[in-house]
Write a protein that holds these residues in place. Structure first.
Motif, PDB file in Angstrom:
ATOM      1  N   PHE A   1      29.296 -19.586  16.348  1.00 58.53           N
ATOM      2  CA  PHE A   1      28.269 -18.980  17.210  1.00 58.53           C
ATOM      3  C   PHE A   1      26.868 -19.030  16.624  1.00 58.53           C
ATOM      4  O   PHE A   1      25.947 -18.451  17.199  1.00 58.53           O
ATOM      5  N   GLN A   2      26.664 -19.725  15.514  1.00 57.26           N
ATOM      6  CA  GLN A   2      25.338 -19.728  14.878  1.00 57.26           C
ATOM      7  C   GLN A   2      24.530 -20.985  15.170  1.00 57.26           C
ATOM      8  O   GLN A   2      23.845 -21.499  14.271  1.00 57.26           O
ATOM      9  N   GLU A   3      24.574 -21.461  16.413  1.00 59.03           N
ATOM     10  CA  GLU A   3      23.748 -22.634  16.753  1.00 59.03           C
ATOM     11  C   GLU A   3      22.283 -22.385  16.454  1.00 59.03           C
ATOM     12  O   GLU A   3      21.550 -23.297  16.082  1.00 59.03           O
ATOM     13  N   LYS A   4      21.857 -21.142  16.592  1.00 55.38           N
ATOM     14  CA  LYS A   4      20.434 -20.838  16.366  1.00 55.38           C
ATOM     15  C   LYS A   4      20.012 -21.206  14.952  1.00 55.38           C
ATOM     16  O   LYS A   4      18.910 -21.695  14.742  1.00 55.38           O
ATOM     17  N   THR A   5      20.929 -20.968  14.007  1.00 53.95           N
ATOM     18  CA  THR A   5      20.605 -21.330  12.625  1.00 53.95           C
ATOM     19  C   THR A   5      20.457 -22.835  12.500  1.00 53.95           C
ATOM     20  O   THR A   5      19.558 -23.331  11.813  1.00 53.95           O
ATOM     21  N   LEU A   6      21.305 -23.570  13.197  1.00 58.89           N
ATOM     22  CA  LEU A   6      21.219 -25.031  13.153  1.00 58.89           C
ATOM     23  C   LEU A   6      19.876 -25.492  13.687  1.00 58.89           C
ATOM     24  O   LEU A   6      19.217 -26.363  13.110  1.00 58.89           O
ATOM     25  N   PHE A   7      19.466 -24.907  14.787  1.00 58.70           N
ATOM     26  CA  PHE A   7      18.203 -25.328  15.390  1.00 58.70           C
ATOM     27  C   PHE A   7      17.030 -24.979  14.476  1.00 58.70           C
ATOM     28  O   PHE A   7      16.081 -25.737  14.335  1.00 58.70           O
ATOM     29  N   ARG A   8      17.141 -23.819  13.865  1.00 56.97           N
ATOM     30  CA  ARG A   8      16.062 -23.373  12.972  1.00 56.97           C
ATOM     31  C   ARG A   8      15.900 -24.340  11.804  1.00 56.97           C
ATOM     32  O   ARG A   8      14.799 -24.837  11.524  1.00 56.97           O
ATOM     33  N   VAL A   9      17.007 -24.607  11.127  1.00 65.16           N
ATOM     34  CA  VAL A   9      16.962 -25.496   9.970  1.00 65.16           C
ATOM     35  C   VAL A   9      16.607 -26.919  10.396  1.00 65.16           C
ATOM     36  O   VAL A   9      15.841 -27.617   9.743  1.00 65.16           O
ATOM     37  N   GLY A  10      17.180 -27.321  11.527  1.00 68.56           N
ATOM     38  CA  GLY A  10      16.908 -28.663  12.034  1.00 68.56           C
ATOM     39  C   GLY A  10      15.436 -28.884  12.311  1.00 68.56           C
ATOM     40  O   GLY A  10      14.865 -29.913  11.949  1.00 68.56           O
ATOM     41  N   MET A  11      14.808 -27.895  12.934  1.00 70.26           N
ATOM     42  CA  MET A  11      13.380 -28.038  13.249  1.00 70.26           C
ATOM     43  C   MET A  11      12.546 -28.048  11.977  1.00 70.26           C
ATOM     44  O   MET A  11      11.569 -28.801  11.884  1.00 70.26           O
ATOM     45  N   ALA A  12      12.950 -27.238  11.028  1.00 70.08           N
ATOM     46  CA  ALA A  12      12.219 -27.227   9.768  1.00 70.08           C
ATOM     47  C   ALA A  12      12.282 -28.606   9.119  1.00 70.08           C
ATOM     48  O   ALA A  12      11.283 -29.118   8.606  1.00 70.08           O
ATOM     49  N   TRP A  13      13.467 -29.211   9.132  1.00 71.35           N
ATOM     50  CA  TRP A  13      13.607 -30.545   8.557  1.00 71.35           C
ATOM     51  C   TRP A  13      12.756 -31.566   9.322  1.00 71.35           C
ATOM     52  O   TRP A  13      12.119 -32.433   8.725  1.00 71.35           O
ATOM     53  N   GLU A  14      12.741 -31.435  10.655  1.00 67.23           N
ATOM     54  CA  GLU A  14      11.948 -32.369  11.459  1.00 67.23           C
ATOM     55  C   GLU A  14      10.476 -32.304  11.061  1.00 67.23           C
ATOM     56  O   GLU A  14       9.811 -33.329  10.927  1.00 67.23           O
ATOM     57  N   GLN A  15       9.999 -31.083  10.863  1.00 73.44           N
ATOM     58  CA  GLN A  15       8.594 -30.943  10.465  1.00 73.44           C
ATOM     59  C   GLN A  15       8.372 -31.544   9.091  1.00 73.44           C
ATOM     60  O   GLN A  15       7.403 -32.274   8.863  1.00 73.44           O
ATOM     61  N   ALA A  16       9.289 -31.255   8.167  1.00 72.17           N
ATOM     62  CA  ALA A  16       9.163 -31.778   6.807  1.00 72.17           C
ATOM     63  C   ALA A  16       9.206 -33.299   6.820  1.00 72.17           C
ATOM     64  O   ALA A  16       8.457 -33.964   6.115  1.00 72.17           O
ATOM     65  N   ARG A  17      10.075 -33.844   7.634  1.00 75.37           N
ATOM     66  CA  ARG A  17      10.235 -35.289   7.679  1.00 75.37           C
ATOM     67  C   ARG A  17       8.975 -35.963   8.179  1.00 75.37           C
ATOM     68  O   ARG A  17       8.565 -37.001   7.679  1.00 75.37           O
ATOM     69  N   GLU A  18       8.348 -35.333   9.151  1.00 74.37           N
ATOM     70  CA  GLU A  18       7.105 -35.894   9.676  1.00 74.37           C
ATOM     71  C   GLU A  18       6.079 -35.997   8.568  1.00 74.37           C
ATOM     72  O   GLU A  18       5.381 -36.985   8.445  1.00 74.37           O
ATOM     73  N   LYS A  19       6.036 -34.929   7.761  1.00 76.68           N
ATOM     74  CA  LYS A  19       5.090 -34.919   6.650  1.00 76.68           C
ATOM     75  C   LYS A  19       5.439 -35.977   5.633  1.00 76.68           C
ATOM     76  O   LYS A  19       4.579 -36.634   5.070  1.00 76.68           O
ATOM     77  N   ARG A  20       6.739 -36.119   5.398  1.00 81.10           N
ATOM     78  CA  ARG A  20       7.174 -37.000   4.319  1.00 81.10           C
ATOM     79  C   ARG A  20       7.240 -38.457   4.703  1.00 81.10           C
ATOM     80  O   ARG A  20       7.584 -39.285   3.885  1.00 81.10           O
TER      81      ARG A  20
END
Lengths: 98, 499, 488
Positions: free
Chosen positions: B460-479
């Motif tokens: 039931f913790q999809e929200k955590t997946l989305f949270r971490v996933g979005m953080a990675w997406e932002q980091a990846r853009e930077k990197r």
């Protein structure tokens, strides 16, 4: 470890034909797969309850029941439309024995 | 910005606001399809006329001042093991070559209700059994990044279609990794929701206790939006859940400060490509830089996940596929008498991999072997779940590779089925336990093929997946332009200090 | 004695018959067990079907709550324990009446276990133990095409809910089996869970029979018999099978464990074609159906909702209506009969009169017309009116019986019927005297016989007179008038 007899019995239960010239290969395939999953026997599962339903308990989805109320029964054309062979209102299948 | 570069959410917003005509984006997709579909073969069925009709209808409603649904005008592809009313649904099998369901899968119905445009049905491994989309009776699907390579499987068609722009988003199904792994191989986002979140009514069953439909998308936000549309308690599916936490878009925090990330140690010789290992650590470091806490740990049961998965999946599949017998629908091979008809039909209708799994499954359920195999696997399943439960007491999310390899060359697998089974080692735990998991693109391999990183969360913790996933997406853009820092891969504890 | 313990000339062994039953009962729910199709009998083929009960790709079962409740009710009425977590399992086998080629049934955790049903009365009562009771889905119907090489399938029945009641091998002979089945049918009838009609297939019985040496603990090999469509067939089949097995054992042969099909026309059973591995059903829990967790509260509420059962009702009828125990016993054999009695007796009429009618003419007509008590159409109000009219001699017994026979299967209002057809009792002495004189004139021999002392001849003359007046005169009046005229 998997005898030819076992392979043939499994094939019969699954209603699959295994041509004579493919039988040994099929037997070996099955044997390889069974050997592969045999590794589970390393674990001691004597007092472990099987886990058949992963979310039912945790989400409280036990007792999912339906009310005894009639809903539309419209599938005759769906059934007969897709049936390989039909006779009037019936689906037709090869002759069975009683 | 080119219209095909929009995400599904962006497109829907613009269509709803009247800035874009639904027909425009649709024709852009059709153009891309005419450019690439012949080589890639993502689709088994393409419904151009139906799609255009829907686009016209949406525009009409919009002009009349009506509000349109969340996925207004978004061209979506659906994996061909989800029933679509009036549209051929084959499961990539000769058995259902001409089967036209008179009903929609509930997930499909939900998409239509949200005003998505169903473009057609995508290619898959036959009945969902496989991880390269090479076992489809109707031919294989190629990877858009390199046409000599597989698109992964079993939802290869869906992933390749999203990656190549042949649709804006797609739905696949995931029983042992079949949404996540092709997403990883094709450089897109693939989500397997918590078991029971998306109704299985109309999802042609492979392994009933593990099957889940999930979105294949360009980014995490699209994934969350589509999940919100297809997830709902369905009275037609007794295993479907009621969840009141499905409005994912609104309240997802954009940071990972204090999030505890567990990284299962890779100690069982899964043939993990060193570049992939490096790429995973790179993701870990990036998240650490943003305040996440990392720790490596030992799950202790990794060795047993693939055997347990195959025993259970093949067992249930052998029963689920009994209905294909030539009597009521699908292929019938005429023969002498009932039993001959069953045997000839099923042997001709099912491909080699499906027959192989039916035999294993029948064996695992049969008298004298049931306790040793199927029942044992169900008990091992509990031990596996216990190990993950324990991990989730300490961690909020687990991080690891989606696949030990990048997309394999076409024609290489299938000779030795067992070898390809082992490649499922990272994905099957989420199916065995029901936990949600998501694969995101994280790097490009030296072969030019995408590498995927997988996040797994507790039930039931999809929200955590989305949270971490979005953080990675932002980091990846930077990197995007930065080099990977190999030294960071050695950090092992919460403070990030080397041992 | 010969070497293998069997003998030809010495004492034959004594055997006792050991019988266990598997009884399948179709529940009278409105819908099927796993889908919302109507579960009615006799509809045109393939009209009560949907993608779920046709086993179409992607479809899923959802359990009918009423099935759980009825199964619990029957189980509780049979003294069973209700299994607190009950589950469904798949029984896998290929057959065209079975759309998914597996039947959803219960093996590992059946809904009820360990009950009993008593047969016989008082001191003679024997408890027949019930091993378990479980719910499952029924299969479709196959029609075999004699000349052609095809079989036709009607899926209307596929998915209709069944409960299967399995007894321990406690029954000893055909008589006990019939007594058990009749009692079971009564209990289930009281719960209105099923109409249990063997001929219609809403109750099906398989008999497991073996012979055991008297005094031995060891059970013999048993055979299973199917296709027993009436109580008569069951009785004949049991007797024939016991005989067949005895003959084999006496001849020194073994019994083959097999399923046999009874042919009631020919009075024999045939071994059903069986493959060595036909029995491997590969049962496993159905992953599409989460378990049903039955709470103490739920069990209590089902128990509280149980209707008054037979013994209670019988005692109450004696108490409340003052009818004899015998009458109460007969009437409460069927809940429909009992209801008919009670609804009528509640109206302004003497209960004993009602019970007399039911036990006499009522049961006779039901038997003659092959009707079930549940099929009676005569309304309580009309029934009471009829009885009243008869009691007050507005209509004679003969006329009342005639009207009753007509109204039992199609209700009518006796008052208007009698008026419309001129059936009131005649009280016209003049007309009667004329009729009697005519009968006397036409039956010289009988008159002579009577005058010579043969009382029987009077009865004949009364009969003839009654015929002439179409039964519409009280027999007493006829007799009196005849005597008067004869002695004149």
């Amino acid at each position: 470890m998997i005898s030819m007899e076992t392979l043939e019995r499994v094939g019969r239960l699954a209603e699959l034909e295994i041509p004579e010239n493919q039988r040994e290969a099929a037997r070996q395939d099955l044997e390889k797969m069974v050997t592969f999953v045999d590794v589970m026997k390393e674990l001691n599962v004597k007092n472990v309850e099987p886990l058949y339903q992963v979310t039912a308990e945790r989400a409280g989805t036990q007792n999912i029941l339906r009310d005894d109320v009639v809903t539309e029964g419209e599938a005759r054309e769906a059934l007969l439309g897709n049936a390989p062979k039909r006779r009037g209102e019936f689906a037709s299948v090869p002759k069975t024995f009683a | 910005m080119k219209i095909l570069d929009l995400t599904a959410v962006e497109l829907a917003e613009r269509i709803r606001r009247g800035e874009i005509d639904a027909m425009e984006s649709l024709e852009a997709v059709f153009e891309r399809i005419s450019e690439r579909e012949e080589q890639l073969h993502c689709y088994l069925v393409l419904d151009r006329e139906g799609a255009r009709a829907k686009a016209r209808e949406l525009q009409k409603r919009r002009s009349a001042g009506e509000g349109l649904g969340l996925l207004a005008g978004v061209p979506v592809a659906v994996k061909d093991n989800l029933c679509t009313k009036g549209m051929r649904t084959t499961c990539g099998s000769r058995m259902l070559e001409n089967f036209v369901p008179p009903y929609d899968a509930t997930a499909v119905w939900n998409l239509r209700n949200a005003d998505a445009i169903i473009l057609g049905k995508t290619n898959l491994d036959e009945f969902g059994m496989g991880n390269t989309t090479e076992s489809s009776y109707f031919g294989l699907t190629r990877n858009p990044w390199n046409e000599e390579r597989s698109a992964g499987g079993s939802s290869g068609g869906s992933a390749a279609a999203v990656a190549s722009g042949e649709c804006y988003a797609a739905i696949g199904t995931d029983t042992g990794g079949s949404v996540r792994q092709p997403a990883s191989h094709c450089g897109v986002v693939g989500l397997k929701p918590t078991y029971g979140t998306v109704s299985r009514s109309g999802l042609i069953a492979y392994c009933s206790s593990m099957d889940q439909a999930g979105p294949v998308t360009r980014d995490v936000r699209d994934s969350a939006a589509i999940l919100g549309v297809i997830a709902a308690r369905d009275p037609k599916d007794a295993t479907s859940l009621h969840r009141d936490d499905l409005s994912f878009m609104e309240d997802i925090p954009q940071d990972v400060e204090g999030i505890r990330i567990g990284i299962p140690a890779d100690n069982s010789g899964n043939g993990l490509d060193p570049e992939i290992r490096e790429a995973i650590w790179s993701v870990a470091m990036a998240l650490k830089e943003r305040g996440a806490l990392l720790e490596e740990f030992d799950l202790g049961i990794t060795k047993y996940v693939v055997p347990a998965y195959y025993t259970i999946a093949c067992g249930e599949a052998s029963s689920n596929l009994e209905r294909y017998d030539g009597m009521k629908y699908g292929l019938r091979v005429s023969a002498d008498g009932l039993q001959e008809t069953y045997r000839k039909t099923r042997t001709a209708g099912f491909g080699a991999e499906v027959r192989r799994r039916i035999l294993l499954g029948t064996f695992a359920l049969s008298e004298g072997y049931y306790d040793e195999y199927y029942l044992t696997a169900m008990k091992v399943r509990r031990l596996i779940r216990d190990a993950y439960d324990k991990a989730f007491l300490k961690y909020d999310v687990l991080l690891g590779p989606t696949s030990p390899i990048v997309a394999p060359k076409l024609g290489e697998t299938g000779m030795e089925p067992l070898a390809s089974y082992l490649a499922d080692v990272y994905t099957v735990p989420a199916n065995l336990t029901g936990m949600p998991a998501m694969s995101l693109p994280c790097a490009i391999h030296s072969t030019g093929l995408p590498i995927g990183v997988q996040f797994t969360a507790a039930l039931f913790q999809e929200k955590t997946l989305f949270r971490v996933g979005m953080a990675w997406e932002q980091a990846r853009e930077k990197r995007q332009s930065q080099k990977r820092d190999v030294a960071d891969c050695n950090s092992r504890n919460w403070q990030g200090k080397t041992e | 004695m010969s070497e293998n313990g069997m003998n030809e000339k010495c004492t034959k062994k004594e055997y006792e018959t050991v019988i266990g039953l598997e009884v399948h009962v179709e529940l009278s729910t409105r819908t099927k067990i796993f889908c919302g199709c109507a579960a009615t009998f006799g509809a045109p083929p393939n009209t009560l079907v949907c993608p779920v009960c046709l086993g179409m790709p992607g479809t899923l079962p959802v359990l009918n709550r009423r099935v759980v409740e009825l199964a619990m009710a029957v189980g509780l009425a049979l003294g069973c324990d209700v299994t607190r977590t009950t589950r469904f399992d798949r029984k896998n086998y290929f057959y065209p009446d079975n759309p998914q080629n597996y039947q959803i049934s219960q093996l590992y955790l059946p809904i009820c276990r360990n009950g009993w049903l008593g047969i016989g009365e008082g001191d003679e009562e024997r408890k027949i133990r019930i091993h378990e009771l479980h719910a499952e889905e029924d299969a479709g119907k196959l029609t075999h095409d004699e000349e052609g090489r095809e079989t036709l399938v009607d899926y209307n029945r596929a998915g209709v809910p069944l409960i299967e009641i399995v007894t321990e091998p406690d029954l000893k002979n055909a008589g006990e089996v019939i007594a058990f089945l009749e009692k079971l049918r009564m209990v289930i009838g009281y719960l209105e869970a099923s109409d249990c009609k063997l001929q219609e297939g809403s109750m099906r019985v398989d008999v497991n029979l073996s012979l055991r040496e008297v005094g031995s603990e060891r059970m013999g090999t048993r055979t299973e018999m199917k296709n027993l469509n009436s109580f008569r067939a069951i009785t004949r089949a049991i007797d024939a099978e016991a005989k067949r097995q005895k003959e084999l054992l006496d001849a020194g042969e073994g019994i083959l464990q097999e399923t046999r099909r009874w042919d009631d026309q020919k009075g024999v059973s045939y071994s059903m074609r069986s493959k060595e591995d036909a029995q491997d059903y590969r049962y496993f829990p159905d992953p599409d159906l989460p378990p049903v967790v039955i709470s103490e509260e739920w069990i209590q509420s089902v128990r509280n909702a149980l209707p008054e059962m037979r013994d209670e009702k019988k005692e109450r009828f004696v108490r409340e209506y003052g009818i004899p125990a015998y009458d109460a016993g007969v009437i409460t054999q069927s809940v429909h009969l009992a209801r008919w009695f009670e609804q009528t007796a509640a109206l302004d009429i003497l209960p004993k009169k009602v019970s007399n009618w039911i036990m006499g003419e009522g049961l006779r007509l039901l038997r003659e017309k092959e009707m079930d008590p549940g099929d009676v159409r005569l309304s309580p109000e009309h029934f009471a009116a009829l009885i009243r009219m008869n009691e007050e001699d507005e209509i004679t017994n003969a006329v009342a019986k005639e009207i009753f026979a007509k109204a039992i299967d199609e209700d009518l209002d006796p008052e208007s019927y009698v008026k419309a057809n001129g059936l009131m009792t005649m009280r016209d002495d003049f007309l009667l005297r004329e009729t009697v004189k005519k009968v006397i004139a036409e039956n010289e021999k009988s008159v002579t016989d009577y005058k010579n002392g043969k009382e029987k001849a009077l009865g004949y003359l009364v009969g003839q007179t009654m015929k002439a007046v179409r039964g519409q005169v009280l027999p007493a009046a006829v007799t009196a008038m005849l005597k008067e005229e004869l002695n004149a």
